[in-house]
Design a protein around this motif. Structure first.
Motif, PDB file in Angstrom:
ATOM      1  N   ASP A  86      -8.522  -3.675 -10.879  1.00 43.94           N
ATOM      2  CA  ASP A  86      -7.996  -4.486 -11.672  1.00 43.94           C
ATOM      3  C   ASP A  86      -6.193  -4.495 -11.558  1.00 43.94           C
ATOM      4  OD1 ASP A  86      -6.195  -5.633 -13.943  1.00 43.94           O
ATOM      5  OD2 ASP A  86      -8.053  -5.349 -15.012  1.00 43.94           O
ATOM      6  N   PRO A  87      -5.606  -5.541 -10.799  1.00 47.07           N
ATOM      7  CA  PRO A  87      -4.320  -5.459 -10.191  1.00 47.07           C
ATOM      8  C   PRO A  87      -3.370  -5.179 -11.506  1.00 47.07           C
ATOM      9  CG  PRO A  87      -5.288  -7.160  -9.194  1.00 47.07           C
ATOM     10  CD  PRO A  87      -6.707  -6.457 -10.244  1.00 47.07           C
ATOM     11  N   ASP A  88      -3.792  -5.673 -12.621  1.00 43.31           N
ATOM     12  CA  ASP A  88      -2.961  -5.625 -13.814  1.00 43.31           C
ATOM     13  C   ASP A  88      -2.962  -4.149 -14.169  1.00 43.31           C
ATOM     14  OD1 ASP A  88      -2.216  -8.272 -13.940  1.00 43.31           O
ATOM     15  OD2 ASP A  88      -3.867  -8.572 -15.059  1.00 43.31           O
ATOM     16  N   ILE A  89      -3.948  -3.284 -14.254  1.00 45.51           N
ATOM     17  CA  ILE A  89      -3.881  -1.973 -14.457  1.00 45.51           C
ATOM     18  C   ILE A  89      -3.227  -1.252 -13.376  1.00 45.51           C
ATOM     19  CG2 ILE A  89      -5.429   0.218 -14.910  1.00 45.51           C
ATOM     20  CD1 ILE A  89      -7.616  -1.828 -16.062  1.00 45.51           C
ATOM     21  N   MET A  90      -3.446  -1.436 -12.170  1.00 49.67           N
ATOM     22  CA  MET A  90      -2.729  -0.830 -11.190  1.00 49.67           C
ATOM     23  C   MET A  90      -1.527  -1.128 -11.422  1.00 49.67           C
ATOM     24  SD  MET A  90      -2.862   1.253  -8.641  1.00 49.67           S
ATOM     25  CE  MET A  90      -4.442   1.228  -7.743  1.00 49.67           C
ATOM     26  N   ALA A  91      -0.652  -2.313 -11.641  1.00 52.69           N
ATOM     27  CA  ALA A  91       0.804  -2.483 -11.889  1.00 52.69           C
ATOM     28  C   ALA A  91       1.043  -1.539 -12.801  1.00 52.69           C
ATOM     29  CB  ALA A  91       0.758  -4.081 -12.214  1.00 52.69           C
ATOM     30  N   HIS A  92       0.336  -1.444 -13.884  1.00 51.01           N
ATOM     31  CA  HIS A  92       1.027  -0.302 -14.834  1.00 51.01           C
ATOM     32  C   HIS A  92       1.180   0.886 -14.362  1.00 51.01           C
ATOM     33  CE1 HIS A  92       1.272   1.699 -18.777  1.00 51.01           C
ATOM     34  NE2 HIS A  92       0.309   2.532 -18.604  1.00 51.01           N
ATOM     35  N   TRP A  93       0.211   1.580 -13.697  1.00 54.79           N
ATOM     36  CA  TRP A  93       0.320   2.917 -13.230  1.00 54.79           C
ATOM     37  C   TRP A  93       1.575   3.039 -12.273  1.00 54.79           C
ATOM     38  CZ3 TRP A  93      -1.587   6.126 -16.157  1.00 54.79           C
ATOM     39  CH2 TRP A  93      -2.763   5.896 -17.270  1.00 54.79           C
ATOM     40  N   VAL A  94       1.577   2.004 -11.456  1.00 56.64           N
ATOM     41  CA  VAL A  94       2.873   2.000 -10.043  1.00 56.64           C
ATOM     42  C   VAL A  94       4.132   1.975 -10.864  1.00 56.64           C
ATOM     43  CG1 VAL A  94       1.239   1.542  -8.343  1.00 56.64           C
ATOM     44  CG2 VAL A  94       2.539  -0.160  -9.483  1.00 56.64           C
ATOM     45  N   ARG A  95       4.075   1.252 -11.943  1.00 57.00           N
ATOM     46  CA  ARG A  95       5.367   1.191 -12.639  1.00 57.00           C
ATOM     47  C   ARG A  95       5.865   2.571 -13.497  1.00 57.00           C
ATOM     48  NH1 ARG A  95       3.310  -4.417 -14.599  1.00 57.00           N
ATOM     49  NH2 ARG A  95       4.444  -5.931 -13.106  1.00 57.00           N
ATOM     50  N   LEU A  96       5.023   3.030 -13.983  1.00 59.96           N
ATOM     51  CA  LEU A  96       5.147   4.400 -14.609  1.00 59.96           C
ATOM     52  C   LEU A  96       5.384   5.376 -13.461  1.00 59.96           C
ATOM     53  CD1 LEU A  96       2.155   5.217 -16.836  1.00 59.96           C
ATOM     54  CD2 LEU A  96       4.487   4.277 -17.626  1.00 59.96           C
ATOM     55  N   ALA A  97       5.001   5.346 -12.308  1.00 55.15           N
ATOM     56  CA  ALA A  97       5.440   6.091 -11.123  1.00 55.15           C
ATOM     57  C   ALA A  97       6.917   5.590 -10.707  1.00 55.15           C
ATOM     58  CB  ALA A  97       4.655   5.971  -9.743  1.00 55.15           C
ATOM     59  N   TYR A  98       7.216   4.330 -10.715  1.00 57.47           N
ATOM     60  CA  TYR A  98       8.637   4.243 -10.344  1.00 57.47           C
ATOM     61  C   TYR A  98       9.727   4.702 -11.486  1.00 57.47           C
ATOM     62  CZ  TYR A  98      12.793   1.657  -9.385  1.00 57.47           C
ATOM     63  OH  TYR A  98      14.012   1.146  -8.962  1.00 57.47           O
ATOM     64  N   GLU A  99       9.231   4.471 -12.796  1.00 55.87           N
ATOM     65  CA  GLU A  99      10.051   4.955 -13.978  1.00 55.87           C
ATOM     66  C   GLU A  99      10.259   6.593 -13.858  1.00 55.87           C
ATOM     67  OE1 GLU A  99       7.878   3.620 -17.402  1.00 55.87           O
ATOM     68  OE2 GLU A  99       8.329   1.526 -17.005  1.00 55.87           O
ATOM     69  N   ALA A 100       9.007   7.337 -13.319  1.00 54.13           N
ATOM     70  CA  ALA A 100       9.167   8.760 -13.410  1.00 54.13           C
ATOM     71  C   ALA A 100      10.321   9.061 -12.325  1.00 54.13           C
ATOM     72  CB  ALA A 100       7.928   9.388 -12.990  1.00 54.13           C
ATOM     73  N   ALA A 101      10.355   8.273 -10.926  1.00 55.23           N
ATOM     74  CA  ALA A 101      11.391   8.292 -10.020  1.00 55.23           C
ATOM     75  C   ALA A 101      12.309   8.163 -10.410  1.00 55.23           C
ATOM     76  CB  ALA A 101      11.129   7.590  -8.958  1.00 55.23           C
ATOM     77  N   LEU A 102      12.760   7.098 -11.229  1.00 57.05           N
ATOM     78  CA  LEU A 102      14.102   6.846 -12.062  1.00 57.05           C
ATOM     79  C   LEU A 102      14.559   7.871 -12.718  1.00 57.05           C
ATOM     80  CD1 LEU A 102      13.859   3.142 -12.809  1.00 57.05           C
ATOM     81  CD2 LEU A 102      15.335   4.183 -10.992  1.00 57.05           C
ATOM     82  N   ARG A 103      13.828   8.630 -13.642  1.00 58.56           N
ATOM     83  CA  ARG A 103      14.288   9.768 -14.465  1.00 58.56           C
ATOM     84  C   ARG A 103      14.507  10.928 -13.439  1.00 58.56           C
ATOM     85  NH1 ARG A 103      10.381   7.124 -17.871  1.00 58.56           N
ATOM     86  NH2 ARG A 103       8.696   8.479 -16.837  1.00 58.56           N
ATOM     87  N   ALA A 104      13.939  11.210 -12.428  1.00 59.60           N
ATOM     88  CA  ALA A 104      14.179  12.495 -11.527  1.00 59.60           C
ATOM     89  C   ALA A 104      15.552  12.567 -10.910  1.00 59.60           C
ATOM     90  CB  ALA A 104      12.934  12.086 -10.545  1.00 59.60           C
ATOM     91  N   GLU A 105      16.333  11.302 -11.182  1.00 59.52           N
ATOM     92  CA  GLU A 105      17.862  11.503 -10.582  1.00 59.52           C
ATOM     93  C   GLU A 105      18.387  12.272 -11.299  1.00 59.52           C
ATOM     94  OE1 GLU A 105      18.927   7.230  -9.970  1.00 59.52           O
ATOM     95  OE2 GLU A 105      17.910   7.109  -8.126  1.00 59.52           O
TER      96      GLU A 105
END
Length: 105
Positions: A86-105
């Motif tokens: 499901d591309p919509d579900i995948m979108a949710h998880w990859v957005r969470l990954a990007y948000e984690a990357a932003l917080r890691a700075e």
């Protein structure tokens, strides 16, 4: 996993850069690492904020055996199985990954 499949997986974020690393691939968005692909398995960047959601969805944390046989936990988790269909579900998880990357700075 080939680069076209990886780009499609992360399409909800926009363009990604794929670099060879650790015998696998690092996936970057906007200059931040958001995932790694090792042994044909994609692992998303996760932090203390997003880890509970990944764990609740049945994802597992990547760890390797370090010195003296101790497990070394890494900040990458598997992608929940339902996301692959499901591309919509995948979108949710990859957005969470990007948000984690932003917080890691």
């Amino acid at each position: 996993m080939n680069n076209t499949d990886i780009e499609e997986m992360f399409s909800a974020l926009g363009p990604v850069t794929i670099k060879r690393m650790f015998g696998g691939k690092g996936i970057y968005h906007m200059g931040r690492i958001i995932a790694i692909e090792l042994r044909d398995e994609m692992m998303l960047k996760v932090d203390a904020v997003s880890a509970p959601e990944f764990e609740a969805a049945g994802a597992r944390r990547w760890a390797y055996e370090g010195k003296k046989g101790k497990a070394v936990n890494m900040p990458y988790w598997s992608i929940p199985e339902d996301a692959y269909d499901d591309p919509d579900i995948m979108a949710h998880w990859v957005r969470l990954a990007y948000e984690a990357a932003l917080r890691a700075e």
